[in-house]
Structures are given as C-alpha cells and as structure tokens.
Design a protein around this motif. Structure first.
Motif, PDB file in Angstrom:
ATOM      1  N   VAL A   1      -7.925  30.908  31.609  1.00 56.84           N
ATOM      2  CA  VAL A   1      -8.440  29.506  31.691  1.00 56.84           C
ATOM      3  C   VAL A   1      -8.161  29.176  33.090  1.00 56.84           C
ATOM      4  N   VAL A   2      -9.075  28.629  33.914  1.00 56.34           N
ATOM      5  CA  VAL A   2      -9.037  28.270  35.284  1.00 56.34           C
ATOM      6  C   VAL A   2      -9.219  26.895  35.303  1.00 56.34           C
ATOM      7  N   LEU A   3      -7.940  26.298  36.207  1.00 54.80           N
ATOM      8  CA  LEU A   3      -8.254  24.951  36.542  1.00 54.80           C
ATOM      9  C   LEU A   3      -9.024  24.717  37.855  1.00 54.80           C
ATOM     10  N   GLU A   4     -10.293  24.177  37.628  1.00 55.58           N
ATOM     11  CA  GLU A   4     -11.139  24.054  38.612  1.00 55.58           C
ATOM     12  C   GLU A   4     -10.725  23.029  39.573  1.00 55.58           C
ATOM     13  N   THR A   5     -11.280  22.866  40.931  1.00 57.02           N
ATOM     14  CA  THR A   5     -10.752  22.001  42.016  1.00 57.02           C
ATOM     15  C   THR A   5     -11.289  20.611  41.540  1.00 57.02           C
TER      16      THR A   5
ATOM     17  N   VAL B   1     -12.789  27.740  30.440  1.00 52.44           N
ATOM     18  CA  VAL B   1     -12.004  28.665  29.472  1.00 52.44           C
ATOM     19  C   VAL B   1     -13.161  29.692  29.292  1.00 52.44           C
ATOM     20  N   LEU B   2     -12.649  30.875  29.377  1.00 49.88           N
ATOM     21  CA  LEU B   2     -13.583  32.196  29.087  1.00 49.88           C
ATOM     22  C   LEU B   2     -12.996  32.968  28.062  1.00 49.88           C
ATOM     23  N   SER B   3     -13.729  32.982  27.000  1.00 52.03           N
ATOM     24  CA  SER B   3     -13.232  34.031  25.801  1.00 52.03           C
ATOM     25  C   SER B   3     -13.509  35.624  26.117  1.00 52.03           C
ATOM     26  N   ARG B   4     -12.812  36.273  25.359  1.00 51.91           N
ATOM     27  CA  ARG B   4     -12.994  37.842  25.598  1.00 51.91           C
ATOM     28  C   ARG B   4     -14.657  38.144  25.490  1.00 51.91           C
ATOM     29  N   SER B   5     -15.321  37.536  24.587  1.00 51.24           N
ATOM     30  CA  SER B   5     -16.739  37.931  24.548  1.00 51.24           C
ATOM     31  C   SER B   5     -17.457  37.449  25.659  1.00 51.24           C
ATOM     32  N   GLN B   6     -17.210  36.582  26.276  1.00 53.06           N
ATOM     33  CA  GLN B   6     -17.776  36.035  27.659  1.00 53.06           C
ATOM     34  C   GLN B   6     -17.570  36.505  28.945  1.00 53.06           C
ATOM     35  N   THR B   7     -16.325  37.192  28.820  1.00 50.77           N
ATOM     36  CA  THR B   7     -15.688  37.508  30.260  1.00 50.77           C
ATOM     37  C   THR B   7     -16.721  38.683  30.864  1.00 50.77           C
ATOM     38  N   GLY B   8     -17.339  39.418  30.299  1.00 53.47           N
ATOM     39  CA  GLY B   8     -18.162  40.699  30.779  1.00 53.47           C
ATOM     40  C   GLY B   8     -17.427  41.323  31.765  1.00 53.47           C
ATOM     41  N   SER B   9     -17.961  41.262  33.034  1.00 56.66           N
ATOM     42  CA  SER B   9     -17.358  42.307  34.377  1.00 56.66           C
ATOM     43  C   SER B   9     -16.466  41.532  34.853  1.00 56.66           C
TER      44      SER B   9
ATOM     45  N   VAL C   1     -10.288  33.636  41.848  1.00 52.47           N
ATOM     46  CA  VAL C   1      -9.132  33.005  40.890  1.00 52.47           C
ATOM     47  C   VAL C   1      -8.077  34.112  41.335  1.00 52.47           C
ATOM     48  N   ARG C   2      -6.973  33.464  41.635  1.00 51.84           N
ATOM     49  CA  ARG C   2      -5.710  34.104  41.711  1.00 51.84           C
ATOM     50  C   ARG C   2      -5.209  34.276  40.321  1.00 51.84           C
ATOM     51  N   LYS C   3      -4.535  35.402  40.214  1.00 48.54           N
ATOM     52  CA  LYS C   3      -3.814  35.855  38.961  1.00 48.54           C
ATOM     53  C   LYS C   3      -2.601  35.273  38.764  1.00 48.54           C
ATOM     54  N   PRO C   4      -2.133  34.801  37.795  1.00 49.84           N
ATOM     55  CA  PRO C   4      -0.656  34.265  37.774  1.00 49.84           C
ATOM     56  C   PRO C   4       0.569  35.166  37.923  1.00 49.84           C
ATOM     57  N   VAL C   5       1.406  34.690  38.524  1.00 49.78           N
ATOM     58  CA  VAL C   5       2.605  35.650  38.943  1.00 49.78           C
ATOM     59  C   VAL C   5       3.427  35.433  37.433  1.00 49.78           C
TER      60      VAL C   5
END
Length: 57
Positions: free
Chosen positions: A22-26, A32-40, A47-51
């Motif tokens: 889930v990305v908070l856009e500007t 929201v990206l599901s497992r089936s939509q993520t692809g590569s 996007v920075r990964k959460p700490v």
C-alpha cells in the motif's frame, strides 16, 4: 486505519493478507497492490520500504 481498509476493499480485496503493498501517493491517495498484481514489482522501485520495529526495542 479506516481509510486504509477502505482503499483495500475498493480494490476488491477481501483479506489484508492478500495485499503486497500500500503506497501513500503524493496526492494523498492510497495505491493498493495485491499479490496477483505485483508482478516484478517494477512500479515500486521509487517507494521506500517501511522500517520495521525490532522486537524488544
């Protein structure tokens, strides 16, 4: 949290466990990206990964 769950449901995803990212856009919206939509995952390159908190800290 309510807005986040609403964004997940609006994508037709019924279980939080099925969400890859889930990305908070500007503009303030959630993407929201599901497992089936993520692809590569190439659309997540900037996007920075959460700490994550370490247990016991």
């Amino acid at each position: 949290m309510t807005h986040l769950l609403q964004a997940i449901r609006s994508k037709g995803i019924g279980a939080v466990e099925d969400v890859t990212a889930v990305v908070l856009e500007t503009d303030g919206r959630f993407s929201v990206l599901s497992r089936s939509q993520t692809g590569s995952g190439s659309s997540l390159q900037d996007v920075r990964k959460p700490v994550r908190a370490q247990p016991g800290k």
